[in-house]
Design a protein around this motif. Sequence first.
Motif, PDB file in Angstrom:
ATOM      1  N   SER A 121       0.831  -1.207   0.000  1.00 53.61           N
ATOM      2  CA  SER A 121       0.000   0.000   0.000  1.00 53.61           C
ATOM      3  C   SER A 121       0.867   1.259   0.000  1.00 53.61           C
ATOM      4  O   SER A 121       0.587   2.219  -0.729  1.00 53.61           O
ATOM      5  N   ARG A 122       1.939   1.252   0.789  1.00 46.60           N
ATOM      6  CA  ARG A 122       2.836   2.409   0.821  1.00 46.60           C
ATOM      7  C   ARG A 122       3.525   2.625  -0.514  1.00 46.60           C
ATOM      8  O   ARG A 122       3.657   3.753  -0.991  1.00 46.60           O
ATOM      9  N   LYS A 151       2.462   1.678  -3.487  1.00 41.65           N
ATOM     10  CA  LYS A 151       1.484   2.144  -4.477  1.00 41.65           C
ATOM     11  C   LYS A 151       1.240   3.645  -4.339  1.00 41.65           C
ATOM     12  O   LYS A 151       1.165   4.374  -5.339  1.00 41.65           O
ATOM     13  N   SER A 152       1.145   4.118  -3.099  1.00 48.77           N
ATOM     14  CA  SER A 152       0.914   5.549  -2.872  1.00 48.77           C
ATOM     15  C   SER A 152       2.101   6.373  -3.345  1.00 48.77           C
ATOM     16  O   SER A 152       1.934   7.421  -3.991  1.00 48.77           O
ATOM     17  N   ALA A 153       3.309   5.883  -3.044  1.00 53.67           N
ATOM     18  CA  ALA A 153       4.516   6.608  -3.454  1.00 53.67           C
ATOM     19  C   ALA A 153       4.661   6.615  -4.973  1.00 53.67           C
ATOM     20  O   ALA A 153       5.045   7.629  -5.572  1.00 53.67           O
ATOM     21  N   ALA A 199       2.217   6.455  -7.163  1.00 54.49           N
ATOM     22  CA  ALA A 199       1.215   7.377  -7.704  1.00 54.49           C
ATOM     23  C   ALA A 199       1.699   8.819  -7.598  1.00 54.49           C
ATOM     24  O   ALA A 199       1.540   9.618  -8.539  1.00 54.49           O
ATOM     25  N   GLU A 200       2.343   9.145  -6.479  1.00 52.97           N
ATOM     26  CA  GLU A 200       2.864  10.498  -6.274  1.00 52.97           C
ATOM     27  C   GLU A 200       3.972  10.832  -7.262  1.00 52.97           C
ATOM     28  O   GLU A 200       3.967  11.891  -7.905  1.00 52.97           O
TER      29      GLU A 200
END
Length: 438
Positions: free
Chosen positions: A93-94, A96-98, A100-101
């Motif tokens: 999850s971490r 994927k968020s990074a 996307a950023e």
Amino acid sequence: MFDLPKYGDGVCLARMAELLDALSIDRARLQRTSVVVTGSNGKGSTAAFCAGIGHAHGLRTGLFTSPHLYRFNERIRVDGAEIGDDDLARLTSRIKSAIAEVSRSSGEQFGAFEALFALACLHFQESGCEFAVFEAGIGGRYDPVRLAGALITCVTSVDYEHVELLGDSLELIASDKSDACASGGTIIYGENCAGLRPHLIEYNRYRVITSLFVRDQIGISGESASASGQRFDSDFGSHAFRSLEMRLRGSFQFNNASMAVTLFLLWLQRARPTEDTGRIEAAVRSGLREVSWPGRLEVIQQEPLTVIDVGHTPDGIRQSLASLKAIYGADGWILVTGASRDKNTSEIVGALAPSFDTVICTAAYHKGADAESIAAAVRKANPAATVHIAATIEDAVGLSQKLAVSMQRKVYVAGGLFLAIEYAVVARGGRVEDLRFF
């Protein structure tokens, strides 16, 4: 794991670096703690040996390998333990968020290999790893593991693979793999790289990289093999280890184990130069002896004796076959074979078929070439062989086991990674449908 293509938008180390920064990966610490294993064959067992030695020495040790054979979690381990499902989900999850950023700012799409490397780096950092062994996915020049900045790396072997990415000569392929090493570092080359030595020395010269070669600066002697394991002597610098034991089978493992020992010794010289030599030797002995690594000349069944091998390049397949004959004898075998659609079927089958008088041709569910085309290649390579066609892996398991019992034969399963692993799963009562390859 990640809804990403295998590779991202072209070659780009910059977006990988930006991702590591977004995750607050300590790049200086990553460089201090890491070694990198590249090569065409033998990467996995070399990396496992090296990590085993580090763990035996008392270091909190991370290991990143690919591909997985049975379960995704195999790829990322700390002190031999696979990453847990909860940690895997949380870190995914971490990542994927990074991603996307970073993708929003760069406009580029990441690849799954990049995401997995970042996940391993994050897990090792959170776990407080003091030593980390990273196996390259493809090559070294643009592989994410280059971002480790490792000063100690190796090239286990070189064979024709991924030529569209790495180049169509052994010199080009070896050069690409060599680029995983940071400037000022040391690269250890396996024994099949000996013919490339003049090229590699010159290639590395102006990056001030030291080139070491197995059976030159790194001595191997006293090799002995049996069905229960192997022994050998290893010499490097002031270290002379006698009668080292390992459970892994195959003559190629002498090369791999020697490289792993040297990788660790060189890393230790930089990181902890005052370590006690007696403690180092104890770690080397224990680390090599305790390592198990599935898929390479692995006995999955005793009655009838059934051996699988995941080698999938012609040179790797030839080496495994020679070791099979040396350990278990050349006669009395049934071959179960196949190859992936993206491999050179005729070359792979041609390396195997002449040594067997009974061959079962099949197709792995994952990327398997058509069984009929495998059979045609077998008949061309060995017209005298009795050839059977099994439409599915389940059929191949049933037929091979039945023939082995009735003919009092042994079974060898070789030609591709997916073929060997699918066969092992079915033979053990599992379902191929449950496998999730990447």
